[in-house]
Motif scaffolding. Structure first.
Motif, PDB file in Angstrom:
ATOM      1  N   HIS A 207       0.835  -1.198   0.000  1.00 25.36           N
ATOM      2  CA  HIS A 207       0.000   0.000   0.000  1.00 25.36           C
ATOM      3  C   HIS A 207       0.874   1.254   0.000  1.00 25.36           C
ATOM      4  N   ASP A 208       2.182   1.061   0.141  1.00 22.75           N
ATOM      5  CA  ASP A 208       3.125   2.164   0.276  1.00 22.75           C
ATOM      6  C   ASP A 208       3.447   2.722  -1.112  1.00 22.75           C
ATOM      7  N   LEU A 209       3.073   3.959  -1.349  1.00 19.66           N
ATOM      8  CA  LEU A 209       3.281   4.562  -2.668  1.00 19.66           C
ATOM      9  C   LEU A 209       4.756   4.687  -3.016  1.00 19.66           C
ATOM     10  N   GLU A 210       5.570   5.021  -2.019  1.00 23.99           N
ATOM     11  CA  GLU A 210       7.014   5.118  -2.272  1.00 23.99           C
ATOM     12  C   GLU A 210       7.582   3.756  -2.650  1.00 23.99           C
ATOM     13  N   ALA A 211       7.126   2.718  -1.959  1.00 22.26           N
ATOM     14  CA  ALA A 211       7.597   1.363  -2.266  1.00 22.26           C
ATOM     15  C   ALA A 211       7.198   0.973  -3.676  1.00 22.26           C
ATOM     16  N   ALA A 212       5.953   1.236  -4.037  1.00 17.93           N
ATOM     17  CA  ALA A 212       5.475   0.873  -5.360  1.00 17.93           C
ATOM     18  C   ALA A 212       6.260   1.593  -6.446  1.00 17.93           C
ATOM     19  N   ALA A 213       6.565   2.866  -6.223  1.00 20.27           N
ATOM     20  CA  ALA A 213       7.228   3.662  -7.249  1.00 20.27           C
ATOM     21  C   ALA A 213       8.684   3.260  -7.458  1.00 20.27           C
ATOM     22  N   LEU A 214       9.276   2.529  -6.526  1.00 14.47           N
ATOM     23  CA  LEU A 214      10.653   2.054  -6.710  1.00 14.47           C
ATOM     24  C   LEU A 214      10.742   0.968  -7.776  1.00 14.47           C
ATOM     25  N   ALA A 215       9.630   0.341  -8.080  1.00  8.81           N
ATOM     26  CA  ALA A 215       9.625  -0.808  -8.979  1.00  8.81           C
ATOM     27  C   ALA A 215       9.799  -0.390 -10.439  1.00  8.81           C
ATOM     28  N   ASP A 216      10.290  -1.341 -11.230  1.00  7.30           N
ATOM     29  CA  ASP A 216      10.367  -1.109 -12.671  1.00  7.30           C
ATOM     30  C   ASP A 216       8.972  -1.020 -13.280  1.00  7.30           C
ATOM     31  N   ARG A 217       8.062  -1.851 -12.753  1.00 10.98           N
ATOM     32  CA  ARG A 217       6.671  -1.845 -13.223  1.00 10.98           C
ATOM     33  C   ARG A 217       5.739  -1.912 -12.028  1.00 10.98           C
ATOM     34  N   VAL A 218       4.606  -1.259 -12.165  1.00  9.10           N
ATOM     35  CA  VAL A 218       3.554  -1.300 -11.149  1.00  9.10           C
ATOM     36  C   VAL A 218       2.307  -1.872 -11.798  1.00  9.10           C
ATOM     37  N   LEU A 219       1.791  -2.980 -11.258  1.00  9.45           N
ATOM     38  CA  LEU A 219       0.545  -3.566 -11.734  1.00  9.45           C
ATOM     39  C   LEU A 219      -0.577  -3.122 -10.801  1.00  9.45           C
ATOM     40  N   VAL A 220      -1.574  -2.460 -11.347  1.00  4.67           N
ATOM     41  CA  VAL A 220      -2.690  -1.944 -10.561  1.00  4.67           C
ATOM     42  C   VAL A 220      -3.870  -2.897 -10.732  1.00  4.67           C
ATOM     43  N   LEU A 221      -4.292  -3.533  -9.628  1.00  3.74           N
ATOM     44  CA  LEU A 221      -5.394  -4.489  -9.676  1.00  3.74           C
ATOM     45  C   LEU A 221      -6.712  -3.828  -9.312  1.00  3.74           C
ATOM     46  N   ARG A 222      -7.769  -4.334  -9.906  1.00  4.04           N
ATOM     47  CA  ARG A 222      -9.134  -3.976  -9.517  1.00  4.04           C
ATOM     48  C   ARG A 222     -10.024  -5.179  -9.765  1.00  4.04           C
TER      49      ARG A 222
END
Length: 249
Positions: A207-222
């Motif tokens: 849930h950490d936005l900073e953690a997610a943004a460190l990644a090469d890719r972010v997969l957003v689920l819904r």
């Protein structure tokens, strides 16, 4: 999608549903047909609104939870064809886990906890590798301490050191910074980011936005589907994508 042959993880049309314990209610679908690849050298973050299926996806990708249908290949092995023993062996040899709950053995010292995966896999314990892993997480002077003698942040660093010492092909992390202060969480994230190299990969549910943004890719689920994918994103872009997923019709 990239070529499956260069993927450490390849998932095809994953479906998973659950029923509430003790009820006869219809099964509730959680994953609704997810296909993805994670390649060597990548860090991939999985984000999304609450209930979107993030942790379920991670458990299915890692073999901790069987999918109802579809397929998952880890390091080229089809998980659905493996018995329980073979699956456990595959995880011991190729996979490292970092969870919010640390999963340290209370009776073992930090050094012994770090060495445990090698002992379980019947591999030679490398004392120099354990020392290096402890130094990498800033705990060179805590190797002889048991979990109860360490702070929450220190325990999470031991969990990270355990993975670093293993040098697995794939690291799965489920909310690894959820119970940490900002500074300690940032340190943990940098270590995870650094471990996605030398032909290895990291998959993080967060849930950490900073953690997610460190990644090469972010997969957003819904609702159990990949709603969008971001590359080299900022925390603000991740937040916007999650908000859009949460309000999508």
């Amino acid at each position: 999608m990239g070529d499956v042959t260069d993927s450490l993880i390849h998932a095809e049309n994953l479906h998973k549903s659950f029923t509430s314990a003790g009820t006869k209610e219809p099964r509730v679908p959680v994953l609704r047909g997810i296909t993805l690849d994670v390649r060597a050298g990548e860090m991939v973050s999985i984000v999304g609104p609450s209930g979107s299926g993030k942790s379920t996806l991670l458990y299915c990708l890692s073999g901790l939870e069987p999918a109802d249908s579809g397929s998952v290949q880890l390091v080229g092995r089809e998980l659905g064809t493996l018995g329980r023993g073979a699956l456990a062996t595959l995880r011991r040899k190729h996979v490292g886990f970092v969870f919010q709950s640390y999963n340290l053995i209370p009776s073992l010292t930090a050094r012994e906890n770090i060495a445990l995966p090698a002992r379980l896999a019947r591999r030679r314990v490398n004392p120099a590798g354990i020392d290096r892993a402890l130094a990498d997480v800033g705990l060179s002077d805590r190797g002889g301490h048991r979990p109860a003698e360490l702070s929450g942040g220190q325990q999470q660093r031991v969990a990270i050191a355990r993975v670093l010492a293993m040098r697995p092909d794939i690291v799965f992390a489920d909310e690894p910074t959820g119970s940490l202060d900002t500074a300690t969480g940032s340190d943990v994230l940098r270590l995870l980011r650094a471990s996605a190299g030398d032909g290895r990969a990291v998959v993080v549910v967060t849930h950490d936005l900073e953690a997610a943004a460190l990644a090469d890719r972010v997969l957003v689920l819904r609702d159990g589907l990949i709603h969008s994918e971001l590359r080299r994103s900022t925390p603000e872009q991740v937040l916007e994508a999650i908000t859009l997923a949460g309000t999508a019709a």
